[in-house]
Motif scaffolding. Sequence first.
Motif, short mmCIF file in Angstrom:
data_model
loop_
_atom_site.label_atom_id
_atom_site.label_comp_id
_atom_site.label_asym_id
_atom_site.label_seq_id
_atom_site.Cartn_x
_atom_site.Cartn_y
_atom_site.Cartn_z
N ASN A 333 0.81 -1.23 0.00
CA ASN A 333 0.00 0.00 0.00
C ASN A 333 0.84 1.27 0.00
O ASN A 333 0.50 2.24 0.68
N ASP A 334 1.94 1.24 -0.73
CA ASP A 334 2.76 2.43 -0.89
C ASP A 334 2.39 3.12 -2.21
O ASP A 334 1.57 2.60 -2.97
N ALA A 335 2.99 4.24 -2.47
CA ALA A 335 2.68 5.00 -3.68
C ALA A 335 3.05 4.21 -4.95
O ALA A 335 2.46 4.42 -6.00
N ASP A 336 4.01 3.28 -4.83
CA ASP A 336 4.46 2.51 -6.01
C ASP A 336 3.71 1.19 -6.16
O ASP A 336 4.10 0.35 -6.98
N SER A 337 2.67 1.00 -5.38
CA SER A 337 1.86 -0.22 -5.44
C SER A 337 2.70 -1.49 -5.37
O SER A 337 2.53 -2.41 -6.19
N ARG A 362 5.71 -0.22 -9.21
CA ARG A 362 5.78 0.79 -10.25
C ARG A 362 7.03 1.63 -10.00
O ARG A 362 7.47 1.80 -8.87
N LYS A 368 6.56 -0.31 -14.99
CA LYS A 368 6.20 -1.32 -13.99
C LYS A 368 7.23 -2.44 -14.07
O LYS A 368 7.60 -2.87 -15.15
#
Lengths: 402, 262
Positions: A333-337, A362, A368
Motif C-alpha cells: 500500500n505504498d505509492a508505487d503499489s 511501479r 512497472k
Amino acid sequence: MRKKIPQSHLLFFLFCSIILMPEIPAAAEFTSDVSVEGRGFFHSPVYPEQRRNNGSLAVNAEFYHEFSSGSSFIVTPFFRLDSADDKRTHADVREANFLYLAESWEMRVGIGKVFWGATEFVHLVDIINQTDLVEALDGEEKLGQPMIHLSIPRDWGTVDGFILPWFRERTYAGKKGRLRFAVPVDTDKAKYESGSEENHLDFALRYSHTLRDMDVGLYHFLGTSRDPVLIPEQNGSGRIILIPYYEQIGQTGLDLQFVAGNWLWKGEAFYRSGMGRSFAATTFGFEYTIVGIAETAMDLGLISEYVFDDRDVGRSPIVYDHDVMLGLRLAVNDADSTELLLGLIRDLKMSSKIITLEASRRMGENVKVNLEGSFFVDISKKDPSYGLAEDDFVKLEVTYYF
Amino acid sequence: MRFFLLFFMCLLFCYPAGCFGESPEEKGLDIALEADLRDAGFMDFTADMLMVLRNKHGRESKREIRIRTFEVENDGDKSLLIFDTPRDVKGTAFLSFSHKVGDDDQWLYLPALKRVKRISSRNKSGSFMGSEFAYEDIASLEVEKYTYTFLREETYEGRDCFVNGSYPVDLKNSGYTRLVSWRDKDEYRLWKVEYYDRKNTHLKTLTFKDYEQYLGKYWRAADMEMVNHQNGKSTKLLWTNYQFKTGLTDRNFDKNSLKRAK
C-alpha cells in the motif's frame, strides 16, 4: 504453420463491426505498452534441442472509441518476439469487437475476451477463451475468441448467451523452449472429433446473480473442448510427439464467491461429458485478509485452496488432479503499489511441489517492474509436469506504458 | 417574578424537542441528519478526481480517477470509480454499494484478466490506492454508520461552525475511535475533520477548500487534503467537472458496467 483463424473470417468480423458502427470514430483513444523480459533458468535443459535462457519483447496496443450512446469499439493486438522458442514468438488479436449498448441489453460482436471463475490458483470453469499457454503457465493469458455475445441484465440476474463460430487452438512451448512437456506437443498436427474442425459452432449460456454477500454463476457450454487430450504419436522422423486432440463436450459449470467479514470463500466446479467417461472437477478455498499488519499500512492475504479433478488420467494426464495450494499476498500500500505473492502448490498423491514468487512495483509514472520465480521441487517421474523438473527459473519483466 | 421563572423552567424541561432541552447526542445527530437532508435528492453525479500522494520528502505521485455516484432511496449510495492513471492500472474499476446497516458490497475489476473480483469491505481501515485516505474515508457517509455528540460551537476560518464528534458504529473494523468535524452553521458544509486512531491519538486531518454550489443546492469542495500527522505523508484530492442529475441508472452500476468501464 499453425492453424490460425482464417483471414476471411477475421475480415468478416471487422466488416460487421464497421457497418454496425453508428459513426466513424473521429478521436479514438490509443494506448500501448512494451515489455522486455529475461528468463534465467537455474539448471541446464534436459532435452538437447532446448535453449537454456531466453529474452523476449512483447507489445500490447489498444484502440478504443466510445460513442455518445455508450456503445464502443475496441481493437487490441498483441505481439511477442522470443529469442529461444519460435512457438513463443506469436501474434494475436486479443480483442476486436463492437459493443452495442441498448437500454435493456448489450451485444458484443467480434473477437472478445471473457473470464468466468472465482479462485486464485486454478481456473477450472473459465472456458470461453483458449489459454495462451506459451505466455504463462498459470493459464491466465488468453487468446482472442470470435463471438457474438448477448447480455441481458435483469433484477433477478444476468443472462449471457454466446455463439462462438471459430475455435482457437491452445499454444504450447516449442521444441527449443523450456517449460514444456517431456515429449513436445506438435500443434501443427492438431486433430478434431468434429468433421468441421475449428469451424464447429460452439454455444454457451450463463446465468449469474449477486445476492448481497454472494456472487453466483451457472453455465452450460456445448462445443469444442478448449482442453485437448494429448495423444502420443510417432512423427515422420520416428520421434515420439504429442498431438492435441480436441473433443466435442458438454460442460456445466458453477462458480461462487461469498464474503463473510474478512473471509472470502471461493469455489468452482464443472461436470463434463464427451468421448471418454464423464467426470467432474472442483476447486475451492478461502482468502483471509489481515488489514494493517504490525501497525503499518500493509495488508496480508492468506490464501488456501484445494483442487480435485476426477478425469481419467490414463487418457488425459493433468497436473492438478488432487492438489492443495497455499498463498501469501502482501500489499504494501505504498505509492508505487508494491506487491508480493508467494505460492505453494503441493500434489497430494505424489511428492511434487511447485513454489512460485511474484513481486511487482511501479517506478515513476510509466514503468512497472515484475519479478517472478518458479521452483519445481521433488517432481515425481509419474507426474505429467515431469518435463518441468529442471526448469526452475527467475523472470524479470520491465513494462513501459506509453 | 419567581413564579414566572418557575413556569419558564417547567416549560424548558417539559418541551421535548426544544433546542434548549436537547442532549449533546440528540443535537449531534440532528446536525448530521440536517447535513444529510441538505445533500439529498441529487439523484446522481459524475466528477473527475486527481489524487496527489506526497511523501514526507515531498515526492509526488498522481492518480486520475473518474467517479460516478448514484443515490439509492432508503439505502447507501452506489459508486463506480474508474482509474485512468497510473497507466499500469488504467481501466481498473471499483464498484461499491454502501449500506446504511451492515457491510458494504465491493467489487474490483481487473481489465487485463477481464475479471470481476468480490472484495471484503471489512478492510475499512485499509489504505485506498496507497493514499492517506482509508476505504472508510472515501465511502459514502451514511448517517447510520456513526453515533454523534455535539461538542461546541466555534469559529473556524471566519465561519461559525458546529463542532461535532462522530463515533463509528462498527468499532471493531474501523481504524478510528472518533472523528471531530467542523460544519458551518449556514450551509452545513464540512470544513475540517480530525481522525483519532484506535489509541485515541490524533492520526489525520482532512481540510476542505473551494466549495462550489451545484443546481442551487449541492455543495462540493474542489480541494480536499488529508494530512497524516504520524507518518508525515499527505494526499490531495482535486475535483473537476462535477455534473449532477446526468440520468445514470442502476444499469450503470451493475457488474456489466464494470466490464464496460474504460
